[in-house]
Design a protein around this motif. Structure first.
Motif, PDB file in Angstrom:
ATOM      1  N   THR A   1       0.818  -1.213   0.000  1.00 16.74           N
ATOM      2  CA  THR A   1       0.000   0.000   0.000  1.00 16.74           C
ATOM      3  C   THR A   1       0.855   1.267   0.000  1.00 16.74           C
ATOM      4  O   THR A   1       0.331   2.359  -0.206  1.00 16.74           O
ATOM      5  N   LYS A   2       2.143   1.123   0.266  1.00 17.68           N
ATOM      6  CA  LYS A   2       3.037   2.278   0.280  1.00 17.68           C
ATOM      7  C   LYS A   2       4.192   2.065  -0.696  1.00 17.68           C
ATOM      8  O   LYS A   2       4.479   0.947  -1.108  1.00 17.68           O
ATOM      9  N   GLY A   3       4.864   3.174  -1.033  1.00 16.69           N
ATOM     10  CA  GLY A   3       6.003   3.106  -1.939  1.00 16.69           C
ATOM     11  C   GLY A   3       7.006   4.198  -1.619  1.00 16.69           C
ATOM     12  O   GLY A   3       6.840   4.952  -0.641  1.00 16.69           O
ATOM     13  N   PRO A   4       8.048   4.325  -2.428  1.00 17.59           N
ATOM     14  CA  PRO A   4       9.097   5.325  -2.169  1.00 17.59           C
ATOM     15  C   PRO A   4       8.566   6.751  -2.037  1.00 17.59           C
ATOM     16  O   PRO A   4       9.065   7.531  -1.234  1.00 17.59           O
ATOM     17  N   GLY A   5       7.550   7.080  -2.835  1.00 15.73           N
ATOM     18  CA  GLY A   5       6.992   8.422  -2.751  1.00 15.73           C
ATOM     19  C   GLY A   5       6.364   8.706  -1.399  1.00 15.73           C
ATOM     20  O   GLY A   5       6.472   9.820  -0.874  1.00 15.73           O
TER      21      GLY A   5
END
Length: 468
Positions: A361-365
């Motif tokens: 659900t999350k990433g580098p951004g």
């Protein structure tokens, strides 16, 4: 640099047994099979987590969660949760296993079919569910969905083969990293390839139940048949039932808190009689530590619901704190404080044993945005303490951008701050978690297992700063 995650070659496995698994691809007849609704809910929520980036915690909330999930019985909700958590923990390996069963990739855009297969594969490979029932229900699930009906025979064939070749599939896919490439790459850059591999494997181990006790941890270890951890926390052995049924719960003698989460509050040292603010207080584990240690605690929390939960917890624990519902950026005490604890909202990548959906659900951004928010929070926290006062900054991220780099940048720009190094000699058993500059950095691969007790802990960062 990332771990090679190439998928196994198509059809690399030989059947270990010629035992026939019944063909389940026939047309539907009669009422829905037992367990169908549970698997349909699991597939739907898996899609929401992976494709729409929706947090699993919110969807599984028993009061405000997904309506279809809430309508399930308690037993079916437990099964749906187990399927979801297992699917997300092992997702790359499950996808590799499914791919190895196919002559050609799934049609582009066949996400509903993908989720049906992943949910079934998770049960066949990792959960104690009768395989024939898994196949039967998955085929019926495909038949009842207009998008998947034409693939029902494929679902049957793929899953029957997974059943036959389970051990070979598990062995073959063990070389696939169980975490997304973007996350493994960041771990490898920060900690090195080998450490990244250890952390990736560690997140597959179900989380432990650790307790923070008010006093006499040795006595509670004996009473609960637990393991004493280096922080004084008590780790419980595996057990079935509610934690609230254990001795000491109703009397408020302890609360559930991962051992890593118990570290930041301890970094203040002796705080008896000192005024300390916990700026992101709920659900209150760290706040309770501060209060139990004798501090005059101000618990700041923006959410009224979360603050109400903290108040309930404090009532059970017999502790007191001054509760303030306010945006921390608006919080300004009447006089400067002796200390501030800022356990900041973060990417939570250190808690994937408990929350495996975080990696999907999350990433580098998201990490970059959260790091910027944390830096802003920390700058405000510094203004709240008197000269000589302490600020303990912490979060449950494994990414240095939210930890080591953030603190280093703040120290470079604010000459009125200094780091107070943690002495590893004060933390026997966790010396490896103290960095060369004296900051805490735990990872899920630390704290080895002992007989009867699993190892591991959440990934946490903590740094102690002093205002000059």
């Amino acid at each position: 640099m990332v771990l090679n995650q190439e998928k196994p070659a198509k059809k690399p496995f030989k059947a270990h047994s010629k035992k026939r698994v019944p063909d389940s691809s026939s047309e539907l007849a009669g009422p829905p099979k037992a367990g169908l609704e549970t698997r349909m809910v699991a597939s739907k929520l898996l899609s929401a987590a992976i494709d729409k980036k929706i947090s699993l915690d919110g969807m599984l909330d028993p009061v405000h969660g997904n309506p279809a999930y809430k309508q399930l019985s308690d037993a079916d909700r437990a099964l749906a949760r187990a399927i979801l958590v297992t699917s997300l923990r092992h997702l790359p390996r499950l996808e590799a296993a499914i791919s190895a069963m196919l002559d050609s990739p799934l049609p582009e855009g066949a996400r509903a079919l993908h989720h049906v297969l992943v949910v079934a594969a998770a049960q066949i490979l990792h959960l104690d569910v009768p395989s024939h029932a898994v196949v039967d229900v998955a085929v019926e699930q495909a038949n009842r969905d207009p998008r998947n009906r034409r693939f029902a025979k494929l679902v049957n064939a793929v899953l029957r083969r997974l059943v036959r070749e389970k051990e070979a599939v598990l062995e073959q896919t063990a070389s696939v990293s169980p975490v997304p490439e973007w996350f493994f790459g960041r771990l490898a850059d920060a900690y090195g390839i080998e450490a990244a591999r250890e952390m990736a494997e560690a997140q597959l181990v179900p989380p432990t139940i650790d307790l923070t006790v008010k006093s006499d941890p040795e006595a509670w270890v004996e009473r609960l048949q637990g393991r004493l951890l280096p922080t004084g926390s008590v780790r419980l052995p595996a057990f079935e039932g509610a934690v609230s049924s254990l001795p000491g719960y109703e009397d408020g003698e302890w609360w559930v808190q991962d051992v890593a989460a118990s570290i930041p509050a301890k970094l203040f040292g002796d705080i008896r009689g000192k005024r300390i603010a916990d700026l992101c207080a709920a659900p209150g584990g760290k706040t309770a530590q501060l209060a139990a240690a004798g501090a005059e605690v101000i618990a700041v929390e923006l959410s009224a619901n979360r603050l109400a939960r903290l108040k309930e917890n404090f009532t059970r624990l017999g502790l007191s704190a001054h509760l303030v519902q306010e945006d921390l950026f608006q919080f300004a005490p009447d006089e400067l404080l002796d200390g501030v604890l800022l356990d900041a909202p973060c990417s939570s990548t250190g808690t994937t044993r408990r929350h495996p959906d975080v990696l999907w659900t999350k990433g580098p951004g998201d990490i970059a945005k959260l790091a910027a928010l944390q830096a802003k929070m920390l700058r405000h926290a510094v203004k709240l303490v008197k000269p000589g006062g302490l600020i303990v900054f912490s979060n449950c991220s494994l990414d240095p951008l939210e930890g080591e780099q953030l603190v280093a940048n703040l120290l470079a720009e604010d000459k009125g701050l200094e780091r107070v190094p943690v002495d590893p000699k004060d933390w026997p058993g966790l010396e490896e978690a103290v960095s060369a500059v004296g900051e805490f950095r735990t990872t899920p691969a630390m704290l080895p297992a002992t007989e009867g007790f699993p190892g591991g802990l959440d990934g946490f960062f903590a740094s102690v700063l002093r205002r000059r």
